[in-house]
Design an enzyme around this catalytic site. Structure first.
Site, PDB file in Angstrom:
ATOM      1  N   ARG A  90     -27.848  42.262 -13.234  1.00 41.10           N
ATOM      2  CA  ARG A  90     -27.486  41.199 -12.265  1.00 41.10           C
ATOM      3  C   ARG A  90     -26.562  40.194 -12.964  1.00 41.10           C
ATOM      4  O   ARG A  90     -27.028  39.203 -13.512  1.00 41.10           O
ATOM      5  CB  ARG A  90     -28.739  40.476 -11.779  1.00 41.10           C
ATOM      6  CG  ARG A  90     -29.672  41.289 -10.912  1.00 41.10           C
ATOM      7  CD  ARG A  90     -30.835  40.431 -10.437  1.00 41.10           C
ATOM      8  NE  ARG A  90     -31.575  41.041  -9.360  1.00 41.10           N
ATOM      9  CZ  ARG A  90     -32.706  41.733  -9.510  1.00 41.10           C
ATOM     10  NH1 ARG A  90     -33.229  41.897 -10.707  1.00 41.10           N
ATOM     11  NH2 ARG A  90     -33.324  42.236  -8.467  1.00 41.10           N
TER      12      ARG A  90
ATOM     13  N   ARG B  99     -23.629  45.436 -12.025  1.00 40.65           N
ATOM     14  CA  ARG B  99     -23.381  45.055 -10.633  1.00 40.65           C
ATOM     15  C   ARG B  99     -22.436  43.868 -10.611  1.00 40.65           C
ATOM     16  O   ARG B  99     -22.648  42.890 -11.335  1.00 40.65           O
ATOM     17  CB  ARG B  99     -24.697  44.677  -9.950  1.00 40.65           C
ATOM     18  CG  ARG B  99     -24.476  44.161  -8.546  1.00 40.65           C
ATOM     19  CD  ARG B  99     -25.759  43.918  -7.820  1.00 40.65           C
ATOM     20  NE  ARG B  99     -26.367  42.658  -8.198  1.00 40.65           N
ATOM     21  CZ  ARG B  99     -27.508  42.205  -7.686  1.00 40.65           C
ATOM     22  NH1 ARG B  99     -28.172  42.933  -6.809  1.00 40.65           N
ATOM     23  NH2 ARG B  99     -28.006  41.057  -8.063  1.00 40.65           N
TER      24      ARG B  99
ATOM     25  N   GLU C 289     -28.355  47.773   0.877  1.00 46.11           N
ATOM     26  CA  GLU C 289     -29.366  46.729   1.070  1.00 46.11           C
ATOM     27  C   GLU C 289     -29.276  46.035   2.424  1.00 46.11           C
ATOM     28  O   GLU C 289     -29.931  45.026   2.641  1.00 46.11           O
ATOM     29  CB  GLU C 289     -29.358  45.720  -0.086  1.00 46.11           C
ATOM     30  CG  GLU C 289     -28.022  45.326  -0.614  1.00 46.11           C
ATOM     31  CD  GLU C 289     -28.112  44.496  -1.902  1.00 46.11           C
ATOM     32  OE1 GLU C 289     -29.208  44.137  -2.354  1.00 46.11           O
ATOM     33  OE2 GLU C 289     -27.042  44.184  -2.441  1.00 46.11           O
TER      34      GLU C 289
ATOM     35  N   ASN D  67     -35.221  44.785  -1.835  1.00 42.12           N
ATOM     36  CA  ASN D  67     -35.558  43.373  -1.619  1.00 42.12           C
ATOM     37  C   ASN D  67     -34.783  42.837  -0.428  1.00 42.12           C
ATOM     38  O   ASN D  67     -35.330  42.203   0.465  1.00 42.12           O
ATOM     39  CB  ASN D  67     -35.198  42.532  -2.855  1.00 42.12           C
ATOM     40  CG  ASN D  67     -35.863  43.047  -4.103  1.00 42.12           C
ATOM     41  OD1 ASN D  67     -36.875  43.720  -4.022  1.00 42.12           O
ATOM     42  ND2 ASN D  67     -35.287  42.750  -5.261  1.00 42.12           N
ATOM     43  N   ASP D  68     -33.483  43.119  -0.440  1.00 40.48           N
ATOM     44  CA  ASP D  68     -32.676  42.665   0.683  1.00 40.48           C
ATOM     45  C   ASP D  68     -32.834  43.578   1.895  1.00 40.48           C
ATOM     46  O   ASP D  68     -32.851  43.109   3.026  1.00 40.48           O
ATOM     47  CB  ASP D  68     -31.196  42.579   0.275  1.00 40.48           C
ATOM     48  CG  ASP D  68     -30.906  41.275  -0.445  1.00 40.48           C
ATOM     49  OD1 ASP D  68     -31.385  40.229   0.027  1.00 40.48           O
ATOM     50  OD2 ASP D  68     -30.220  41.287  -1.482  1.00 40.48           O
TER      51      ASP D  68
ATOM     52  N   ARG E 115     -36.697  36.538   2.378  1.00 41.26           N
ATOM     53  CA  ARG E 115     -37.514  37.024   1.257  1.00 41.26           C
ATOM     54  C   ARG E 115     -38.101  35.901   0.421  1.00 41.26           C
ATOM     55  O   ARG E 115     -39.007  36.121  -0.365  1.00 41.26           O
ATOM     56  CB  ARG E 115     -36.679  37.974   0.372  1.00 41.26           C
ATOM     57  CG  ARG E 115     -35.495  37.307  -0.257  1.00 41.26           C
ATOM     58  CD  ARG E 115     -34.515  38.328  -0.816  1.00 41.26           C
ATOM     59  NE  ARG E 115     -34.663  38.536  -2.236  1.00 41.26           N
ATOM     60  CZ  ARG E 115     -33.822  39.248  -2.980  1.00 41.26           C
ATOM     61  NH1 ARG E 115     -32.779  39.852  -2.411  1.00 41.26           N
ATOM     62  NH2 ARG E 115     -34.015  39.379  -4.262  1.00 41.26           N
TER      63      ARG E 115
ATOM     64  N   CYS F  80     -33.533  50.149  -6.773  1.00 44.90           N
ATOM     65  CA  CYS F  80     -33.610  49.117  -7.807  1.00 44.90           C
ATOM     66  C   CYS F  80     -34.270  47.834  -7.300  1.00 44.90           C
ATOM     67  O   CYS F  80     -34.329  46.840  -8.006  1.00 44.90           O
ATOM     68  CB  CYS F  80     -32.235  48.810  -8.397  1.00 44.90           C
ATOM     69  SG  CYS F  80     -31.103  48.089  -7.206  1.00 44.90           S
TER      70      CYS F  80
HETATM   71  C1  PEP Z   1     -32.330  44.009  -3.874  1.00 41.51           C
HETATM   72  O1  PEP Z   1     -31.883  43.330  -2.952  1.00 41.51           O
HETATM   73  O2  PEP Z   1     -33.272  44.818  -3.737  1.00 41.51           O
HETATM   74  C2  PEP Z   1     -31.759  43.875  -5.227  1.00 41.51           C
HETATM   75  C3  PEP Z   1     -32.160  44.661  -6.211  1.00 41.51           C
HETATM   76  O3  PEP Z   1     -30.852  42.882  -5.432  1.00 41.51           O
HETATM   77  P1  PEP Z   1     -31.278  41.359  -5.659  1.00 41.51           P
HETATM   78  O4  PEP Z   1     -32.771  41.292  -5.799  1.00 41.51           O
HETATM   79  O5  PEP Z   1     -30.576  40.852  -6.848  1.00 41.51           O
HETATM   80  O6  PEP Z   1     -30.804  40.709  -4.374  1.00 41.51           O
HETATM   81 MG    MG Z   2     -29.992  42.286  -3.231  1.00 44.11          MG
END
Ligand code: PEP
Ligand code: MG
Length: 580
Positions: free
Chosen positions: A298, A334, A433, A456-457, A467, A504
């Site tokens: 990240r 990324r 995502e 996550n997104d 989130r 991820c």
């Molecule tokens: C996600 O969104 O799952 C991700 C890995 O990116 P981030 O948590 O940095 O938004």
């Molecule tokens: Mg993300």
């Protein structure tokens, strides 16, 4: 002794005195004064009260003249508090009787008032608690003035209690002094909690009112496994929590034996188990815990702890450090994912009403082409030093991917002309995502080398649940059948088209969800270093048939409640030792 339940976001147990940061980052330790100074300290408090009252009067006059009498009246509650003889007398008594420093006496008394407001049944009155906080801050500002203490001056181990911490504040916490933190707000996959986990700082978030309930110096236990905070625990409770933590540590040591073993199922199916990082030095931790690559770097954290935009050299140095530590293993860099909950001076120019739906991530990069190209130049240059892959976040349509690739091609051309070395076969991937990308995965597969599903997104955008918002945290689960179906679609599209597929998001690091991802055929699990060994244990404890069976069953459910209940039951059965 009181017990509060929040969301467990980073494992571990810590027991230490609290320091309470309010939203302005005041640190209010329990400090005593010399008995001979009592009169002077009371006078200092009195001076602060008078200055605060004058400020409030000015503010009221200004607001009334700007926007009218009605809004000016919103300061009535604060004015009533600041002139309340009983409240002021209570603070004076703490200074005179207990010999507390005025700052500490103010937080003690106003926290007591905040607690009383919070439990009022009338919503209008309970919401007045923010006025109590405002008065506390105003008084503290006047008492502390320029002498504010910072977290950088800590001498003893503490637990940080805060309304919220930003990801970069969390990243700069001194691990040797800050044993844990607990916050009023936050969610399971907010970036603050991701950083806490990466740094191995036990943390509990979404405790709603913890800053109002604690004062600096109060003893606290933070249990990051179960999401519990104990205020002023007794001896028996302390030893119970110590024992639980010892069990966790023993399990960690046992898991350590898996470090050099392959991530392979009982019937010989091999997956790649990689790590997620925010900073180059974490590569080493990932490798020490058995990762065979980095699936998500990240890079936006490069922007978050500085006042100026990172230069090409800053980028390059960071990537070179990570690549050197990776010793030839692949690193997936990324491109910057700024915006939403990751602010910088760059994104700070925009005050967005819905930042998660606004100019974040690749959208931000495509609107700041200069910075974007600078970063890609550095990534390409770094690709000459090791195995580097480039990944674009938050892609929602093909045009974005094509634009990003076109800019990458421009940068390649420039480097070629300048005779600068880079890997001409560098792999280009995208994060899936948002639902639009998941649904269109087959089309994206024709134009990139790999997918990495950012659950996550993907969860927040599929379920329309922020989130990082604790008020809707119960609705946020990747176990929702809609999220699972989107993931299945992406994996199927990838397997059919021959594009590599990774996950991820934090989901890949949760044992019960890892089982489904395995059954679906996900090839790369990229997880936070803290969960690498646990996930290896999961993979090594099942056959592919078992994992597929779990999947089949899960897709028969139509609610996340059933999915999650079933998965936790199965996981407990297969891996009883992992459930703490
Ligand atoms: C996600 O969104 O799952 C991700 C890995 O990116 P981030 O948590 O940095 O938004
Ligand atoms: Mg993300």
């Amino acid at each position: 002794m009181e017990i509060r339940k929040g969301i467990a976001v980073s494992p571990g147990v810590a027991i230490a005195p609290a320091i309470v940061l309010d939203s302005e980052q005041f640190r209010i330790p329990r400090r005593s004064i010399e008995p001979t100074n009592v009169d002077a300290e009371v006078a200092r408090f009195q001076g602060a009260v008078e200055r605060a009252q004058a400020e409030l009067r000015d503010l009221r006059v200004r607001v009334t003249s700007d926007v009218g009498e009605k809004l000016g009246a919103i300061f009535d509650v604060q004015d009533a508090l600041l002139t309340d003889p009983r409240l002021l007398q209570e603070v004076r008594e703490l200074i005179q009787r207990e010999h507390y420093a005025p700052e500490y006496a103010v937080t003690q008394i106003l926290k007591g008032y905040a607690r009383k407001f919070l439990v009022l049944p009338n919503r209008y009155m309970s919401e007045r608690v923010s006025d109590v906080y405002d008065v506390e801050k105003r008084l503290l500002r006047n008492l502390i003035g320029a002498k504010r203490e910072s977290l950088g001056t800590l001498t003893e181990p503490v637990i940080v209690i805060a309304h919220d911490l930003t990801p970069s504040q969390t990243a700069s916490l001194d691990r040797s002094k800050i044993l844990a933190f607990a916050t009023d707000i936050g969610g399971r996959t907010s970036h603050t909690t991701i950083v806490a986990r990466a740094m191995g700082i036990p943390a509990v978030v979404a405790l709603k009112t913890i800053t109002a309930e604690l004062s600096g110096g109060d003893m606290v236990i933070v249990d990051g496994h179960r999401g519990i905070v104990v205020i002023n625990p007794d001896e028996a409770t302390i030893s119970r929590f110590r024992e639980a933590d010892n069990r966790f540590r023993r399990m960690e040591i046992e898991l350590g034996d898996l470090k050099d073993l392959p991530a392979v199922t009982l019937d010989g199916h091999v997956v790649r188990l990689w790590g997620n990082i925010e900073f180059p030095h974490e590569v080493e931790t990932c490798l020490a815990r058995g990762a065979s690559g980095i699936g998500l770097y990240r890079t936006e954290f490069l922007y978050l702890d500085r006042d100026e935009e990172p230069s090409e050299e800053d980028h390059f140095q960071a990537y070179a450090e990570a690549i050197e530590a990776a010793k030839g293993l692949p690193i997936t860099i990324r491109t910057c994912d700024l915006g939403a909950d990751k602010f910088t001076h760059l994104s700070g120019d925009y005050d967005e009403r819905n930042p998660f739906l606004g100019c974040r991530s690749i959208r931000f990069s495509l609107q700041h082409i200069g910075s974007f190209k600078t970063q890609m130049r550095a990534i390409l240059r770094a690709s000459a030093l090791g195995t580097v892959r480039i990944m674009f976040p938050l892609i929602t349509n093909l045009k974005e991917l094509r634009q990003a690739k076109m800019l990458l091609a421009d940068v390649r051309e420039d480097l070629e002309e300048e005779g600068v070395l880079f890997d001409p076969d560098i792999k280009v991937g995208i994060m899936i995502e948002v639902p639009s990308a998941a649904i269109m995965a087959r089309h994206f597969a024709r134009e990139c080398d790999f997918f990495s599903i950012g659950t996550n997104d993907l969860t927040q955008y599929t379920l329309a649940v922020d989130r990082s918002n604790e008020r809707v945290a119960a609705l946020y689960t990747p176990g929702h059948p809609a999220v699972l179906r989107l993931i299945r679609g992406v994996v199927e599209a990838a397997l059919e088209t021959g594009v590599e597929v990774a996950v991820c998001g934090e989901m890949a690091g949760e044992p019960m969800y890892a089982l489904i991802l395995l059954g679906l055929g996900v090839q790369v699990f990229s997880v936070s270093p803290a969960t690498l060994l646990e996930i290896k244990k999961v993979i090594r404890s099942v056959t592919m048939d078992q994992a597929r069976e779990v999947c089949e069953k899960v897709f028969q459910f139509d609610s996340d409640r059933e999915v999650d209940a079933y998965l936790s039951e199965v996981t407990r059965r297969i891996l009883p030792e992992l459930i703490t």
